[in-house]
Design an enzyme around this catalytic site. Sequence first.
Site: not given
Lengths: 677, 677
Positions: A303, A387
């Site tokens: 990420d 998320y």
Amino acid sequence: MPAYLPHPFDPLTSVEIELAIAIVKRAHGEVNFHVVSLQEPRKAQMTAWLADSQNVPRPDRVAEVVVIAAGGKVYEGLVDLSGPKITKWIQVHGAQPIITIEELSAVEHACRVDPTVIEQCGISGVPADEMHKVYCDPWTIGYDERFGSNVRLQQALMYYRPDVDNCQYQYPLDFCPIWNATEKKIIAIDVPKIRRPLRMNPPLEYHHLAVEKQGGYRTDLKPINITQPEGVSFKMSGTGREIEWQNWKFHIGFNYREGLVFNNITFNDKGNVRPIFYRMSLAEMVVPYGNPEHPHQRKHAFDLGEYGAGYLTNSLALGCDCKGSIHYLDAFMPTQAGGVRKVKNAICIHEEDDGILFKHTDFRDDSTIVTRARKLIVQQIFTAANYEYAVQWVFHQDGTIQPDIKLTGILNTYVMHEGEDTHGWGTEVSKGVNAHNHQHLFCLRINPNIDGQNNTVNMVDAMASDAPVGSPENFYGNAFYAKRTRLETTAQSMTDYNGATSRTWDMCNESVINSQSGKPVSYKIVSREVPGLLPKEGSLVWKRAGFARHAVHVTKYADDQLWPAGDHVPQTSGAPSHGLPEWIGDGTESIANTDIVLWHTFGITHFPAPEDFPVMPAEPITLLLRPRHFFTCNPVMDVPASYSITPSQVAAKGKGARDAADKVSELALGGCCRTKL
Amino acid sequence: MPAYLPHPFDPLTSVEIELAIAIVKRAHGEVNFHVVSLQEPRKAQMTAWLADSQNVPRPDRVAEVVVIAAGGKVYEGLVDLSGPKITKWIQVHGAQPIITIEELSAVEHACRVDPTVIEQCGISGVPADEMHKVYCDPWTIGYDERFGSNVRLQQALMYYRPDVDNCQYQYPLDFCPIWNATEKKIIAIDVPKIRRPLRMNPPLEYHHLAVEKQGGYRTDLKPINITQPEGVSFKMSGTGREIEWQNWKFHIGFNYREGLVFNNITFNDKGNVRPIFYRMSLAEMVVPYGNPEHPHQRKHAFDLGEYGAGYLTNSLALGCDCKGSIHYLDAFMPTQAGGVRKVKNAICIHEEDDGILFKHTDFRDDSTIVTRARKLIVQQIFTAANYEYAVQWVFHQDGTIQPDIKLTGILNTYVMHEGEDTHGWGTEVSKGVNAHNHQHLFCLRINPNIDGQNNTVNMVDAMASDAPVGSPENFYGNAFYAKRTRLETTAQSMTDYNGATSRTWDMCNESVINSQSGKPVSYKIVSREVPGLLPKEGSLVWKRAGFARHAVHVTKYADDQLWPAGDHVPQTSGAPSHGLPEWIGDGTESIANTDIVLWHTFGITHFPAPEDFPVMPAEPITLLLRPRHFFTCNPVMDVPASYSITPSQVAAKGKGARDAADKVSELALGGCCRTKL
């Protein structure tokens, strides 16, 4: 140029980003900007300047720039903003720069109008006239050996929303288009052998309209108000990014990739300003998913390296993301087209009461001390598609630093057909919705500076004495000790967690000895959520995420060794493994008593459950960096005690005792709750 | 008798304690009372009453009594308070009941006037006319094979205070008198081979007078006020010991030994009141010290079984031990002479804001939800001589229960002679002061009742697939899963922590299947501070602390199997090991799908450092009991969102969005901190 000089660690200002972009455009025409970010000052120069900013020249402001030009050509360069001039400009081959928000945003619309996607939607059960109800989360493709690294790709994880306000993650589709970001077209679709049609279950929603329909919010939660009528206990100084609080002082940076960065962390120890860490940040993470069925192996997002915790960061809202008296810092970043995007309130800073700092009562004489603790929290929250990561850096008065991450948001999901077995690779979190097993592995990068630059790492294990029960050295069998292993070389530094020995790692300065204990001053990493990488040795994730193979790696400090999975992470094959494995090299480099970087990988393994759906109650991960043998005694004895009475004062019926108990606190209930019969 | 009927789980009231004592005295004359405490109702009867309190007879109130009569004879009995009558009275041989505060208090004075102690003080450097400056912490003797179990003994850890207000732990003495509590005399003194004279260093103090002398308290800490203007969100019902909060309901008990006890913990799941735990408490702990030199092996206190977390509990002060709106419960216990001692505010109950409960932002449309969390904390703090244990039981809205212990207070210390080496068994935390390595191992006792009484424990390990990289089942090598091992027998239940597999244990009800996931409803133990017992197999501590040999034991439920190190812990030899090892027996008993008790030992290994001295900043230990497959979806979606806006509301420029952000929060600083140049 701005009317003030930025601190050398300050992120590029809006004006500086514009200047860098203008200079690049002038030289190279229209290009897509993927990175325009501060190149942090070279450490040697910066260290000299920090030591003597009156006489040492201030480090120049330099922008790192990564662009994609026509034809998908990738360039990286440096722009010296004081010139201003371009001091480096090179073409990079076989690498893909970080993915931008704009690239992500383009994919969904393209999918909706692509005939091959429309066809697959039809097979799944979505008619062609409902393509506006089709959504996708465009993910990094990870690495797909069919296409390699030279074509810029993303994969589109597909969903359906019956209504625009439905949570799409309960309606996943079973195929996966692949998007060429350069040519702006779908170039392939991965279709599973066994088809799984859209499952149209009644919606399960978390937003307020849905809750109101279900009977509304609970009404029994009374407000808690948190106020600081005399203001906060921290000060921002300099250009507004250096903070001073309870003997701590440090600079709060921020970049597109790591988000929050802390530099030059020091602690004022009774007037002696002692350096602790030169730089600290989360430098990378990887989220491998555990379902082996193609193409789910491609789900292992980095990420930070592939999207950027800065690019993805939230604009925080007062009284929502934080409560109390909050100070915010904004963030500025380039847009792909060469503009500047401002994220208001990208960072929040506040204090919280932290319970008891220390307490002791003497049973024999009732002398007592109770002192309450305070903590300082510097927070950002970033959203990586489904998320959310709430990253809190907690500073404690006693010298402890606690990175604290809360995972929330929504599970990545995949459709199941009626009667399908998850085979243990995931959980049916809601009828027909498979949430695959996954890990969240974070890499904490620490450049220690514990009373100076030359530091050493020891691995410490709690061990029973080798001497058997009954032997003279260990007659009663109770002997145990802390076994210290000095990590001498990069090879020796590759160490794993050992729960059985409560393993910790000490970063110490062997040249500075604690006057009381005779031990080197140190900071200990106490980290207990260290699951280890579950993808097997030699697997794709193992190859790409070299940093995650061990709980700890240590390297000798080098400017520009910042990104443990490599500079350009998208579509790396892992052959060779970039970043940390390269720096470890043949393993012979000495890392003892020198300027070092410690890389610590920690995190959790998440086996989903229905409780996590459709939105996940925050799951905490935390670790501690604790001073050990750093101070000569408890460093917080001068924190005002709430109550303190000495034995002689007890004997004098309380005369002279200190009663500074919080007077705002009150009894919650009267004597109202006992039912007489 | 009181004007109300106690709840059957309520601790004995003051009146009931007096009644039990009066009955015993009438029958048996003057005795020393060591225990007068509720015998909790037999489970079968209590369960029936809980299910139908209208028709099932209310369980009688019964007092457990343990006394020492003349000549050191130990008796244990039961007093049925409804009779009232003594229903059991037996003499116990070779066992020593729990040590009382009164016994502890007697030792110090006795040492000061004992000629052999005065002699040893002289050798240490304390003249006879300074015996009033000599102090001792009277400890359980543990077990000393020279004296066995039939003579009631304590050991006196000796200290000196130059001034009554000095912290004695910086002035330890090197010898250890042994006290016969029955005969009230010193019967021996353990003197080390190498003498270590008193080290008279300048005092290091934490109390307010000392801090004021050193320049005073820091002045830069601004108040944080926490208020609940509309009151708290919990209700106390019944006799004032049942609490309802955010769908939780449970009974808060308290006894001399465990302190806090939770019974009949249920969760209201959308109108369905579901049982989770029948009973939960900390049932025992042991603190083994790691210095093998005689007599330090005797330092391994069982603070609950030997002293009692109830007997040692603090009276808590508003605005000191807790902040905000606090509700307190008092505790009553017998005195040794047969009176009643009240501890005012023995338990505090309050709520705290708990950060973000869940959050999600959709990157494509900016729809957002942010909901803040609340937690409920039930706390007691007990002082075991030098150490303080702040035990918080934290209840979360999402069904998680979090036992959370903070260790503070003062290190146990021993004197070093000039130039002495600790040999790694301790740390010189201050010049001449050796704080020995030690562990704090707590035993959490859980009688689960997860949707009913028949429960099963599975050990769960995060495992990579066995299939190699490149194989058809695991081509990319990313497959991983949760390996479940069903614990069938007491022998199989003896399991250790495995950090490498992030091991957890699930307590589940195999007869109740989650409608979404198809898995049994369960609660998972997520516990990461599980160091294992460092004293070796066969050692004295290993023999006495059977519960600490493994992270988890499971036994079939039996009334009265409450104390895992045995009923009477002082001076047990460990041959045989009492409590849990006895109940495990030959290991063949089935513990699957029946009424079970899970015993979980967790804690920390503490290698002291100067930072811990003279008073220790609180060190946290925590674990989670998390619902998994217990709810069919996120159970907190009806917690009022601070902010919620759907995609259609974003499109409608915010119309209909919910903005319930906390309006009391405010910006901390103006735009005041940027320095213009």
